[in-house]
Motif scaffolding. Sequence first.
Motif, PDB file in Angstrom:
ATOM      1  N   ALA A  10       0.975  -1.150  -0.126  1.00 45.04           N
ATOM      2  CA  ALA A  10       0.036   0.149  -0.062  1.00 45.04           C
ATOM      3  C   ALA A  10       1.077   1.260   0.126  1.00 45.04           C
ATOM      4  CB  ALA A  10      -0.929   0.025   1.060  1.00 45.04           C
ATOM      5  N   VAL A  11       2.002   1.153   0.827  1.00 45.01           N
ATOM      6  CA  VAL A  11       2.888   2.386   0.857  1.00 45.01           C
ATOM      7  C   VAL A  11       3.583   2.670  -0.472  1.00 45.01           C
ATOM      8  CG1 VAL A  11       4.776   3.138   1.847  1.00 45.01           C
ATOM      9  CG2 VAL A  11       3.192   2.312   3.615  1.00 45.01           C
ATOM     10  N   LEU A  12       3.998   1.308  -0.847  1.00 43.08           N
ATOM     11  CA  LEU A  12       4.661   1.613  -2.213  1.00 43.08           C
ATOM     12  C   LEU A  12       3.627   2.184  -3.193  1.00 43.08           C
ATOM     13  CD1 LEU A  12       6.842  -1.432  -2.530  1.00 43.08           C
ATOM     14  CD2 LEU A  12       7.583   0.789  -2.385  1.00 43.08           C
ATOM     15  N   ALA A  13       2.528   1.653  -3.463  1.00 44.52           N
ATOM     16  CA  ALA A  13       1.377   2.211  -4.233  1.00 44.52           C
ATOM     17  C   ALA A  13       1.265   3.768  -4.144  1.00 44.52           C
ATOM     18  CB  ALA A  13       0.253   1.480  -4.050  1.00 44.52           C
ATOM     19  N   VAL A  14       1.097   4.164  -2.960  1.00 44.83           N
ATOM     20  CA  VAL A  14       0.885   5.431  -2.857  1.00 44.83           C
ATOM     21  C   VAL A  14       2.019   6.297  -3.024  1.00 44.83           C
ATOM     22  CG1 VAL A  14       0.674   7.113  -0.888  1.00 44.83           C
ATOM     23  CG2 VAL A  14      -0.706   5.181  -0.742  1.00 44.83           C
ATOM     24  N   LEU A  15       3.165   5.720  -2.901  1.00 42.69           N
ATOM     25  CA  LEU A  15       4.514   6.635  -3.302  1.00 42.69           C
ATOM     26  C   LEU A  15       4.562   6.604  -4.724  1.00 42.69           C
ATOM     27  CD1 LEU A  15       6.964   7.744  -1.949  1.00 42.69           C
ATOM     28  CD2 LEU A  15       8.261   5.713  -2.415  1.00 42.69           C
ATOM     29  N   ALA A  16       4.179   5.763  -5.513  1.00 44.09           N
ATOM     30  CA  ALA A  16       4.381   5.496  -6.760  1.00 44.09           C
ATOM     31  C   ALA A  16       3.253   6.422  -7.315  1.00 44.09           C
ATOM     32  CB  ALA A  16       3.894   4.168  -7.391  1.00 44.09           C
ATOM     33  N   LEU A  17       1.980   6.626  -6.827  1.00 39.42           N
ATOM     34  CA  LEU A  17       0.936   7.617  -7.411  1.00 39.42           C
ATOM     35  C   LEU A  17       1.480   9.115  -7.170  1.00 39.42           C
ATOM     36  CD1 LEU A  17      -2.241   5.993  -6.221  1.00 39.42           C
ATOM     37  CD2 LEU A  17      -1.720   6.378  -8.587  1.00 39.42           C
ATOM     38  N   TYR A  18       2.152   9.333  -6.009  1.00 37.82           N
ATOM     39  CA  TYR A  18       2.566  10.493  -5.816  1.00 37.82           C
ATOM     40  C   TYR A  18       3.853  10.976  -6.860  1.00 37.82           C
ATOM     41  CZ  TYR A  18       5.508  14.115  -3.723  1.00 37.82           C
ATOM     42  OH  TYR A  18       6.388  15.401  -3.565  1.00 37.82           O
ATOM     43  N   LEU A  19       4.667   9.837  -6.964  1.00 40.12           N
ATOM     44  CA  LEU A  19       5.797  10.464  -7.795  1.00 40.12           C
ATOM     45  C   LEU A  19       5.336  10.336  -9.396  1.00 40.12           C
ATOM     46  CD1 LEU A  19       8.522   7.617  -6.909  1.00 40.12           C
ATOM     47  CD2 LEU A  19       8.551  10.262  -6.637  1.00 40.12           C
ATOM     48  N   ILE A  20       4.162   9.722  -9.835  1.00 37.20           N
ATOM     49  CA  ILE A  20       3.656  10.160 -11.186  1.00 37.20           C
ATOM     50  C   ILE A  20       3.097  11.463 -11.362  1.00 37.20           C
ATOM     51  CG2 ILE A  20       1.943   9.038 -12.740  1.00 37.20           C
ATOM     52  CD1 ILE A  20       2.546   6.279 -11.635  1.00 37.20           C
ATOM     53  N   GLY A  21       2.221  11.766 -10.290  1.00 33.74           N
ATOM     54  CA  GLY A  21       1.610  12.767  -9.952  1.00 33.74           C
ATOM     55  C   GLY A  21       2.471  14.107 -10.103  1.00 33.74           C
ATOM     56  N   THR A  22       3.364  14.161  -9.391  1.00 31.06           N
ATOM     57  CA  THR A  22       4.587  14.978  -9.223  1.00 31.06           C
ATOM     58  C   THR A  22       5.387  15.034 -10.817  1.00 31.06           C
ATOM     59  OG1 THR A  22       5.079  14.619  -7.095  1.00 31.06           O
ATOM     60  CG2 THR A  22       6.545  16.071  -8.196  1.00 31.06           C
ATOM     61  N   TYR A  23       5.585  14.211 -11.172  1.00 33.86           N
ATOM     62  CA  TYR A  23       6.326  14.047 -12.760  1.00 33.86           C
ATOM     63  C   TYR A  23       5.439  14.664 -13.731  1.00 33.86           C
ATOM     64  CZ  TYR A  23       8.442  12.595 -16.887  1.00 33.86           C
ATOM     65  OH  TYR A  23       9.011  12.786 -18.263  1.00 33.86           O
ATOM     66  N   ASN A  24       4.211  14.257 -13.725  1.00 35.83           N
ATOM     67  CA  ASN A  24       3.324  14.991 -14.857  1.00 35.83           C
ATOM     68  C   ASN A  24       2.997  16.241 -14.450  1.00 35.83           C
ATOM     69  OD1 ASN A  24       2.892  12.594 -16.262  1.00 35.83           O
ATOM     70  ND2 ASN A  24       0.988  11.885 -15.117  1.00 35.83           N
ATOM     71  N   GLY A  25       3.088  16.778 -13.167  1.00 35.60           N
ATOM     72  CA  GLY A  25       2.877  18.278 -13.075  1.00 35.60           C
ATOM     73  C   GLY A  25       4.009  18.913 -13.623  1.00 35.60           C
ATOM     74  N   LEU A  26       5.242  18.418 -13.458  1.00 41.05           N
ATOM     75  CA  LEU A  26       6.298  19.199 -14.000  1.00 41.05           C
ATOM     76  C   LEU A  26       6.282  19.383 -15.320  1.00 41.05           C
ATOM     77  CD1 LEU A  26       9.167  17.406 -11.826  1.00 41.05           C
ATOM     78  CD2 LEU A  26       8.729  19.934 -12.104  1.00 41.05           C
ATOM     79  N   VAL A  27       6.001  18.144 -15.835  1.00 46.29           N
ATOM     80  CA  VAL A  27       5.723  18.048 -17.471  1.00 46.29           C
ATOM     81  C   VAL A  27       4.765  19.188 -18.054  1.00 46.29           C
ATOM     82  CG1 VAL A  27       4.938  16.707 -19.404  1.00 46.29           C
ATOM     83  CG2 VAL A  27       6.694  15.811 -17.887  1.00 46.29           C
ATOM     84  N   THR A  28       3.549  19.056 -17.274  1.00 45.61           N
ATOM     85  CA  THR A  28       2.593  20.035 -17.628  1.00 45.61           C
ATOM     86  C   THR A  28       3.018  21.668 -17.466  1.00 45.61           C
ATOM     87  OG1 THR A  28       0.997  18.330 -16.814  1.00 45.61           O
ATOM     88  CG2 THR A  28      -0.047  20.406 -17.302  1.00 45.61           C
ATOM     89  N   SER A  29       3.783  21.847 -16.367  1.00 49.81           N
ATOM     90  CA  SER A  29       4.023  23.158 -16.064  1.00 49.81           C
ATOM     91  C   SER A  29       4.736  23.746 -17.161  1.00 49.81           C
ATOM     92  CB  SER A  29       4.548  23.180 -14.575  1.00 49.81           C
ATOM     93  OG  SER A  29       3.938  23.610 -13.958  1.00 49.81           O
ATOM     94  N   TYR A  30       5.742  22.842 -17.630  1.00 46.39           N
ATOM     95  CA  TYR A  30       6.909  22.892 -18.674  1.00 46.39           C
ATOM     96  C   TYR A  30       6.180  23.519 -19.992  1.00 46.39           C
ATOM     97  CZ  TYR A  30      11.532  22.530 -21.000  1.00 46.39           C
ATOM     98  OH  TYR A  30      12.352  22.774 -21.883  1.00 46.39           O
ATOM     99  N   GLN A  31       5.278  22.670 -20.255  1.00 44.68           N
ATOM    100  CA  GLN A  31       4.535  22.767 -21.441  1.00 44.68           C
ATOM    101  C   GLN A  31       3.693  24.099 -21.613  1.00 44.68           C
ATOM    102  OE1 GLN A  31       5.145  21.227 -24.455  1.00 44.68           O
ATOM    103  NE2 GLN A  31       6.321  19.791 -23.109  1.00 44.68           N
ATOM    104  N   LEU A  32       3.308  24.184 -20.356  1.00 45.98           N
ATOM    105  CA  LEU A  32       2.479  25.389 -20.250  1.00 45.98           C
ATOM    106  C   LEU A  32       3.358  26.921 -20.568  1.00 45.98           C
ATOM    107  CD1 LEU A  32       0.091  24.823 -17.405  1.00 45.98           C
ATOM    108  CD2 LEU A  32      -0.405  25.188 -19.825  1.00 45.98           C
ATOM    109  N   VAL A  33       4.587  26.564 -19.998  1.00 44.96           N
ATOM    110  CA  VAL A  33       5.318  27.850 -20.169  1.00 44.96           C
ATOM    111  C   VAL A  33       5.727  28.038 -21.889  1.00 44.96           C
ATOM    112  CG1 VAL A  33       7.665  28.709 -20.131  1.00 44.96           C
ATOM    113  CG2 VAL A  33       6.668  27.515 -18.310  1.00 44.96           C
TER     114      VAL A  33
END
Lengths: 186, 307
Positions: A10-33
């Motif tokens: 469960a912990v690993l799953a939550v961590l994975a979700l967090y990492l994916i979310g953060t990574y996608n957030g970075l990508v989105t922000s970068y593209q928005l620029v």
Amino acid sequence: MSKLNLTIVAVLAVLALYLIGTYNGLVTSYQLVDQQWSQVETQYQRRFDLIPNLVNSTQGYLKQEQQIFKDIATARTNYAGAKTTDEKVIASGQLDSALSRLLVISENYPQLKSNETVARLMDEVAGTENRISVERSRFNESVTSYNLKVMRFPGNLLANLFSFKSRPLFKAEEKAAIVPKIELNK
Amino acid sequence: MFKKVLFLGIFLALSFGKSVFAENPDSLTPLSYVNDYANILNPETTSSLNEKLSVFTKSTGNEISVVTINSLDNYTIEDFANKLFQKWGIGKKNQDNGLLLLISKNDRKVRIEVGYGLEEKITDGIAGDTIRNYITPSFKQNNYDLGVESSINQIINYLQNPNQSVKLDTSVAKIPKLLLFSLVGFVLGGISNFLIFMLLISYLFAFLGRTKSWYLGGIVGTGLGLWYGLTAHSVLIFPAIFGLISGLALDFILSKNYNRWQKLGHKTGWLDTRGGFWSSGRVGGGSSGFGGFGSGRSGGGGASGSW
């Protein structure tokens, strides 16, 4: 599965979700620029297209002021020839400066100001300058938002891992920084 | 002791007094379409303008706001107008059909800020013209009411002309869609004949609505009446007449509503109306009321001026 194993999964799953979310957030922000930068360039282009009209209608009134038209022509050619973003920014700054000087010079020619066609063109130029300024400030907002994601903890660890770097803000050219206030209705 | 308190009181009043008089885009909230924070308009002007703008918004969807402030403080009028526009979200979301007339009394500056969606109708040049011709002359004589009223009337005029021509939907294009639906019904199975019949009837209504004229309904009604008369009774006349009259009336109502829907900009596609134009398309009641703005955006278009 034992309870411990379950918890670990469960912990690993939550961590994975967090990492994916953060990574996608970075990508989105970068593209928005990038997207916001293209908005800025659209306005540059709009101004670029307005210039021939503006020059044609004002040149007749400003026969003694040939230098300014030479400067505008040079700046316009430079912009057309600019390939990289940096070159475009510099060329655009030159245009900024030349056009504002033209608008200031026009103040001394009341005949020019009272011509309705010219007045509307001046509105269009001023309007375009304003649009450029609005899009630039939105660009800076999007860059700041991206930079915060890259620099804040713990997102910065992920950013470093995937080589997301801070991006530079747009800084106006020193020459173009002082835009004279144009009052057409005194 | 008293002197100290007095001095402190005056000092505090002076330091806060400036911010009391100067407004900033974040602190203002829209009370209505016309927000006369600087109190330069007559109450009658404000209320009649509110009424006019409310009706205008309800009928066209465009949102116009008039705001007067005392002072820009450290903002340029372009910056203030754009930030206020963004904060209030003037104009409908995704249509961005908003316009703001901002007047700063002490700075003697004015700006018309135009949303993305209206930039083609109200170009920078038109905005500038409006300021030069309708605002500056009146404001120079301290006639704020006339300046605001005449310029808003002019803007409404620009927005309503040129009129969009009412395009007529060709019903023929809808037939393939109907066939597709029927086919899907058969393929899925389990759909009774009644449903197909209902589909055909609603398509008929759609067809009737799209024709501008209303005699077609009469023809169809007569035809149906005759058919009913033939199959059910031996008497043909009464069902035929009944069919004629109701067919005419039905088509008339449907065609009228279709035109009104088109003018209001409502979607008239088959899917959206599902065959019937039963409502008259009027949104909300006739009474004026301010419900806030619709999250429209502006890109900095428009023009500024002074007096």
